[in-house]
Design a protein around this motif. Structure first.
Motif, PDB file in Angstrom:
ATOM      1  N   GLY A  49       1.034  70.012  82.162  1.00  0.00           N
ATOM      2  CA  GLY A  49       0.013  69.155  81.572  1.00  0.00           C
ATOM      3  C   GLY A  49       0.542  67.847  81.024  1.00  0.00           C
ATOM      4  O   GLY A  49      -0.168  67.121  80.345  1.00  0.00           O
ATOM      5  N   TYR A  50       1.793  67.495  81.325  1.00  0.00           N
ATOM      6  CA  TYR A  50       2.330  66.225  80.837  1.00  0.00           C
ATOM      7  C   TYR A  50       1.823  65.082  81.714  1.00  0.00           C
ATOM      8  O   TYR A  50       1.539  63.999  81.229  1.00  0.00           O
ATOM      9  CB  TYR A  50       3.862  66.271  80.844  1.00  0.00           C
ATOM     10  CG  TYR A  50       4.524  65.015  80.352  1.00  0.00           C
ATOM     11  CD1 TYR A  50       4.321  64.590  79.041  1.00  0.00           C
ATOM     12  CD2 TYR A  50       5.343  64.264  81.170  1.00  0.00           C
ATOM     13  CE1 TYR A  50       4.921  63.433  78.576  1.00  0.00           C
ATOM     14  CE2 TYR A  50       5.952  63.107  80.713  1.00  0.00           C
ATOM     15  CZ  TYR A  50       5.738  62.701  79.414  1.00  0.00           C
ATOM     16  OH  TYR A  50       6.333  61.557  78.957  1.00  0.00           O
ATOM     17  N   LEU A  51       1.725  65.355  82.996  1.00  0.00           N
ATOM     18  CA  LEU A  51       1.131  64.392  83.915  1.00  0.00           C
ATOM     19  C   LEU A  51      -0.130  65.013  84.483  1.00  0.00           C
ATOM     20  O   LEU A  51      -0.327  66.221  84.418  1.00  0.00           O
ATOM     21  CB  LEU A  51       2.092  64.084  85.071  1.00  0.00           C
ATOM     22  CG  LEU A  51       3.348  63.288  84.780  1.00  0.00           C
ATOM     23  CD1 LEU A  51       4.172  63.195  86.051  1.00  0.00           C
ATOM     24  CD2 LEU A  51       2.987  61.909  84.289  1.00  0.00           C
ATOM     25  N   SER A  52      -0.968  64.171  85.063  1.00  0.00           N
ATOM     26  CA  SER A  52      -2.116  64.749  85.736  1.00  0.00           C
ATOM     27  C   SER A  52      -1.967  64.489  87.222  1.00  0.00           C
ATOM     28  O   SER A  52      -1.290  63.557  87.627  1.00  0.00           O
ATOM     29  CB  SER A  52      -3.388  64.107  85.218  1.00  0.00           C
ATOM     30  OG  SER A  52      -3.387  62.770  85.617  1.00  0.00           O
ATOM     31  N   SER A  53      -2.607  65.343  88.007  1.00  0.00           N
ATOM     32  CA  SER A  53      -2.468  65.191  89.443  1.00  0.00           C
ATOM     33  C   SER A  53      -3.511  64.215  89.957  1.00  0.00           C
ATOM     34  O   SER A  53      -4.540  63.993  89.316  1.00  0.00           O
ATOM     35  CB  SER A  53      -2.655  66.545  90.111  1.00  0.00           C
ATOM     36  OG  SER A  53      -3.909  67.074  89.735  1.00  0.00           O
ATOM     37  N   GLU A  67      -9.053  71.813  83.015  1.00  0.00           N
ATOM     38  CA  GLU A  67     -10.275  72.182  82.310  1.00  0.00           C
ATOM     39  C   GLU A  67     -10.001  72.659  80.896  1.00  0.00           C
ATOM     40  O   GLU A  67     -10.733  72.355  79.967  1.00  0.00           O
ATOM     41  CB  GLU A  67     -11.026  73.273  83.094  1.00  0.00           C
ATOM     42  CG  GLU A  67     -11.891  72.699  84.193  1.00  0.00           C
ATOM     43  CD  GLU A  67     -12.377  73.774  85.157  1.00  0.00           C
ATOM     44  OE1 GLU A  67     -12.359  74.964  84.769  1.00  0.00           O
ATOM     45  OE2 GLU A  67     -12.746  73.415  86.283  1.00  0.00           O
ATOM     46  N   ASP A  68      -8.948  73.449  80.733  1.00  0.00           N
ATOM     47  CA  ASP A  68      -8.638  73.975  79.407  1.00  0.00           C
ATOM     48  C   ASP A  68      -7.150  73.752  79.130  1.00  0.00           C
ATOM     49  O   ASP A  68      -6.354  74.690  79.153  1.00  0.00           O
ATOM     50  CB  ASP A  68      -8.992  75.462  79.344  1.00  0.00           C
ATOM     51  CG  ASP A  68      -8.701  76.051  77.974  1.00  0.00           C
ATOM     52  OD1 ASP A  68      -8.416  75.273  77.044  1.00  0.00           O
ATOM     53  OD2 ASP A  68      -8.748  77.291  77.841  1.00  0.00           O
ATOM     54  N   PRO A  69      -6.777  72.481  78.891  1.00  0.00           N
ATOM     55  CA  PRO A  69      -5.341  72.198  78.747  1.00  0.00           C
ATOM     56  C   PRO A  69      -4.686  72.982  77.608  1.00  0.00           C
ATOM     57  O   PRO A  69      -3.570  73.493  77.765  1.00  0.00           O
ATOM     58  CB  PRO A  69      -5.300  70.681  78.489  1.00  0.00           C
ATOM     59  CG  PRO A  69      -6.674  70.267  78.184  1.00  0.00           C
ATOM     60  CD  PRO A  69      -7.606  71.282  78.762  1.00  0.00           C
ATOM     61  N   ILE A  70      -5.388  73.101  76.493  1.00  0.00           N
ATOM     62  CA  ILE A  70      -4.784  73.783  75.346  1.00  0.00           C
ATOM     63  C   ILE A  70      -4.528  75.253  75.688  1.00  0.00           C
ATOM     64  O   ILE A  70      -3.459  75.797  75.428  1.00  0.00           O
ATOM     65  CB  ILE A  70      -5.713  73.680  74.118  1.00  0.00           C
ATOM     66  CG1 ILE A  70      -6.033  72.223  73.801  1.00  0.00           C
ATOM     67  CG2 ILE A  70      -5.107  74.375  72.912  1.00  0.00           C
ATOM     68  CD1 ILE A  70      -4.956  71.449  73.143  1.00  0.00           C
TER      69      ILE A  70
ATOM     70  N   LEU B  81       3.228  66.485  73.991  1.00  0.00           N
ATOM     71  CA  LEU B  81       2.118  66.491  74.946  1.00  0.00           C
ATOM     72  C   LEU B  81       2.049  67.772  75.768  1.00  0.00           C
ATOM     73  O   LEU B  81       1.027  68.053  76.372  1.00  0.00           O
ATOM     74  CB  LEU B  81       2.223  65.279  75.877  1.00  0.00           C
ATOM     75  CG  LEU B  81       1.972  63.943  75.180  1.00  0.00           C
ATOM     76  CD1 LEU B  81       2.297  62.778  76.095  1.00  0.00           C
ATOM     77  CD2 LEU B  81       0.538  63.835  74.705  1.00  0.00           C
ATOM     78  N   THR B  82       3.135  68.552  75.794  1.00  0.00           N
ATOM     79  CA  THR B  82       3.042  69.818  76.512  1.00  0.00           C
ATOM     80  C   THR B  82       2.857  70.989  75.549  1.00  0.00           C
ATOM     81  O   THR B  82       2.833  72.132  75.960  1.00  0.00           O
ATOM     82  CB  THR B  82       4.290  70.078  77.379  1.00  0.00           C
ATOM     83  OG1 THR B  82       5.445  70.060  76.554  1.00  0.00           O
ATOM     84  CG2 THR B  82       4.441  69.046  78.465  1.00  0.00           C
ATOM     85  N   SER B  83       2.752  70.700  74.256  1.00  0.00           N
ATOM     86  CA  SER B  83       2.440  71.755  73.289  1.00  0.00           C
ATOM     87  C   SER B  83       0.926  71.897  73.199  1.00  0.00           C
ATOM     88  O   SER B  83       0.200  70.963  73.504  1.00  0.00           O
ATOM     89  CB  SER B  83       2.981  71.380  71.907  1.00  0.00           C
ATOM     90  OG  SER B  83       4.367  71.305  71.943  1.00  0.00           O
ATOM     91  N   PRO B  84       0.479  73.081  72.778  1.00  0.00           N
ATOM     92  CA  PRO B  84      -0.976  73.262  72.659  1.00  0.00           C
ATOM     93  C   PRO B  84      -1.551  72.495  71.477  1.00  0.00           C
ATOM     94  O   PRO B  84      -2.044  73.089  70.515  1.00  0.00           O
ATOM     95  CB  PRO B  84      -1.145  74.780  72.516  1.00  0.00           C
ATOM     96  CG  PRO B  84       0.170  75.287  72.082  1.00  0.00           C
ATOM     97  CD  PRO B  84       1.211  74.332  72.538  1.00  0.00           C
ATOM     98  N   VAL B  85      -1.454  71.189  71.520  1.00  0.00           N
ATOM     99  CA  VAL B  85      -1.991  70.327  70.467  1.00  0.00           C
ATOM    100  C   VAL B  85      -2.829  69.265  71.150  1.00  0.00           C
ATOM    101  O   VAL B  85      -2.459  68.768  72.207  1.00  0.00           O
ATOM    102  CB  VAL B  85      -0.850  69.624  69.691  1.00  0.00           C
ATOM    103  CG1 VAL B  85      -1.407  68.814  68.539  1.00  0.00           C
ATOM    104  CG2 VAL B  85       0.156  70.627  69.181  1.00  0.00           C
TER     105      VAL B  85
END
Lengths: 316, 289
Positions: A49-53, A67-70, B81-85
């Protein structure tokens, strides 16, 4: 556990990833293999989730990363290529911050920190500033960070880069240990490194998947006998001439002389013939003891040549 | 958000940044305090706050330049940015940590009016002093929001600091600058078209789509020209009006001199929210480019 389908990433005109699809099953260790710049880190950055595709979907444990990154990030522990360390913190403070970021309950914090420190063997540097740690220790602190919160999936981008051989073996063993409880995706540009630990290899080049297979199958396919190195005791010119005369040998040359009275010769043959037996009989007839015979190390380039070459052959 | 906030707050006192900022701010304010209140014996403390603004705008970048630049340079943004925050949590956490340092400065300076009253048995107009503090607080917070946004644009802290100072200086200059602009309607139209071109370029940068940004540009240009031909009087002195509207320091001055209007407060709050939003967008955008 990880499902990557039709992943594409474009940086302006540059196509970094081109329609990548693969899956990682529960509890599997998958090695992500490719030369530098093949798109390994990009893929991993997208999964985390650091970059998006630009196109395509990634699901981690059934949760779509977009959809649900967290929700997806909660399942992932990530060690990027450069460990994201705050150098003005001590190891303990840093891991405490990671606990907070991953919402580890305050009561469990000391235990969590102790546990990941023990696993990665950094307990003795816990009170030191990260700034003052060596590269190997920093790498391990990065690994400890990924383990905080006991995520189901571990994504490790070149976890052994910058470590000395002893530490590499340690990390390799650690990864094997971890695989009992975690699903692991790790990347590397060295074949031997991932061969030892992985259940499956995904080989990628220029943003495209070249092969997905088990390490055994891959190395069986590319067993290479067309390049040999032999060390034989005896008169060097006679030996060289003898080998050159064997059918199938394209060239033979003396590389070096390592041991007194012996000669190291590199033999190249055409792709179809295996001359190892012939060399043995030739030496045996003339009473030249063979001290060593080995094939050249299989490297990534050979795999690429092999796999891509095969494909082209099939197309024809 | 709490984790990011605490981490940021601690980081200011791990290095020298926090101490330098608080020290310099306190130094400048105290200097003016001594000059105005002690030496010239002005009864109004807000003079002190008003006077020091010209200098403290050079100190704010110390606080804001590193907020995102440092993380990007050290790649530690990857951890956040890769943590669930949530991204908004990261932006707000960082902003509030900065705000906290600024509040420490304000609390420290509160000693000065108190000393004036208690120790020297002086009198202070409490409404003016309160108004002064409110304006000072709002202006400083806007500075933080703007500085944070600029920091999210570049990896280089020095570049972030220089750009921030330049922007603050331009904002300061608009205060006196707008009077020299011609009030002719054609000048207004020209400047608006130039502004529109810039806007279209920014849209193009954001979405990289020539057609859509082109359509937006053409539609807006037509709307602008239509307005110009239907009600040309609206363009008389428009530039001056707009600049006056956006003059941060003009409003700051208004609050100081006792012209306390709600729309000034709302204006500052909008500036703060706007730049927080821009920062959020910038951080998110990095993933898409």
């Amino acid at each position: 556990m990880i499902e990557v389908s039709h992943l594409t990433k474009r940086y302006g005109d540059h196509l970094a990833l081109d329609d990548i699809s693969f899956t990682v099953e529960d509890g599997e260790i998958v090695g992500f293999l490719g030369p530098n710049g093949a798109g390994k880190s990009t893929t991993m950055n997208i999964i985390t989730g650091y970059l998006s595709s630009t196109d395509g979907t990634v699901k981690v444990g059934g949760v779509d990363v977009l959809e649900d990154p967290i929700g997806a990030k909660k399942k992932i522990g990530y060690l990027p290529e450069i460990p994201p360390l705050y150098v003005d913190m001590t190891v303990q403070e840093y891991l405490g911050l990671c606990c907070d970021l991953k919402s580890v309950p305050a009561a469990n914090k000391p235990d969590t920190i102790d546990q990941v420190c023990k696993l990665t063997r950094i307990t003795d540097v816990k009170k030191r500033l990260i700034r003052n740690l060596s590269k190997g220790y920093r790498q391990r602190v990065g690994l400890a960070q990924a383990l905080v919160g006991n995520p189901e999936v571990l994504i490790l981008d070149e976890p052994t880069v910058g470590l000395d051989p002893k530490q590499i073996i340690e990390v390799r063993d650690l990864i094997k240990d971890l695989s009992r409880q975690h699903t692991i995706l790790l990347s590397s540009h060295i074949l031997q490194e991932v061969q030892a630990v992985c259940d499956k290899l995904v080989i990628i080049n220029h943003g495209r998947i070249v092969a997905i297979d088990t390490p055994e199958n891959l190395s069986r396919n590319i067993l290479q006998v067309s390049k040999l190195e032999v060390r034989i005791k005896g008169p060097k010119n006679d030996i060289l001439r003898g080998i050159q005369l064997i059918e199938g040998v394209l060239s033979a040359e003396i590389v070096r002389i390592r041991e007194e009275g012996t000669v190291d010769i590199r033999v190249e043959t055409d792709d179809d013939s295996d001359v190892r037996g012939e060399i043995f009989y030739f030496c045996s007839r003339n009473d030249y003891p063979i001290y060593m015979m080995r094939t050249d190390e299989i490297n990534l380039e050979d795999i690429f040549l092999q796999v891509t070459g095969e494909r082209e052959a099939r197309r024809r | 958000m709490k984790a990011v906030f605490l981490k940021e707050l601690k980081s200011y006192f791990k290095g020298l940044t926090g101490y330098i900022f608080i020290g310099l701010m306190f130094l400048v304010i105290s200097f003016y305090y001594i000059v105005y209140t002690m030496y010239y014996q002005y009864a109004d403390y807000y003079y002190v706050l008003d006077a020091c603004v010209g200098l403290i705008m050079f100190i704010f970048p110390v606080l804001t330049m590193r907020i995102f630049s440092e993380e990007m340079r050290n790649k530690t943004d990857q951890l956040l940015l890769t943590s669930p925050v949530k991204t908004s949590g990261i932006v707000l956490g960082k902003f509030l940590a900065c705000e906290c340092i600024f509040l420490i400065v304000i609390l420290l300076t509160l000693i000065q009016p108190l000393v004036t009253i208690v120790q020297f048995k002086g009198t202070l107009n409490s409404a003016f002093t309160f108004g002064g503090y409110l304006a000072f607080f709002l202006l400083g917070t806007s500075f933080i929001a703007i500085g944070m946004f600029i920091s999210s644009l570049t990896e280089n802290q020095l570049v972030a600091a220089v750009i921030t100072i330049v922007v603050f200086m331009l904002l300061n200059l608009t205060n006196g600058l707008y009077n020299i602009f011609p009030s002719s309607r054609y000048f207004s139209l020209g400047l608006l078209i130039a502004g529109l071109a810039l806007l279209v370029f920014l849209i193009y940068r954001a979405i990289s789509d020539v057609i859509i940004s082109g359509i937006v540009g053409v539609v807006m240009l037509l709307a602008l020209l239509a307005t110009f031909f239907i009600i040309p009087t609206a363009f008389d002195g428009l530039v001056v009006k707009i600049m006056k509207e956006f003059s941060v320091f003009e409003r700051f001055g208004d609050i100081f001199t006792g012209v306390f209007e709600l729309n000034h407060v709302v204006f500052f709050l909008s500036v703060i929210v706007f730049f927080l939003f821009l920062t959020y967008q910038e951080v998110e955008k990095k993933r898409w480019s």
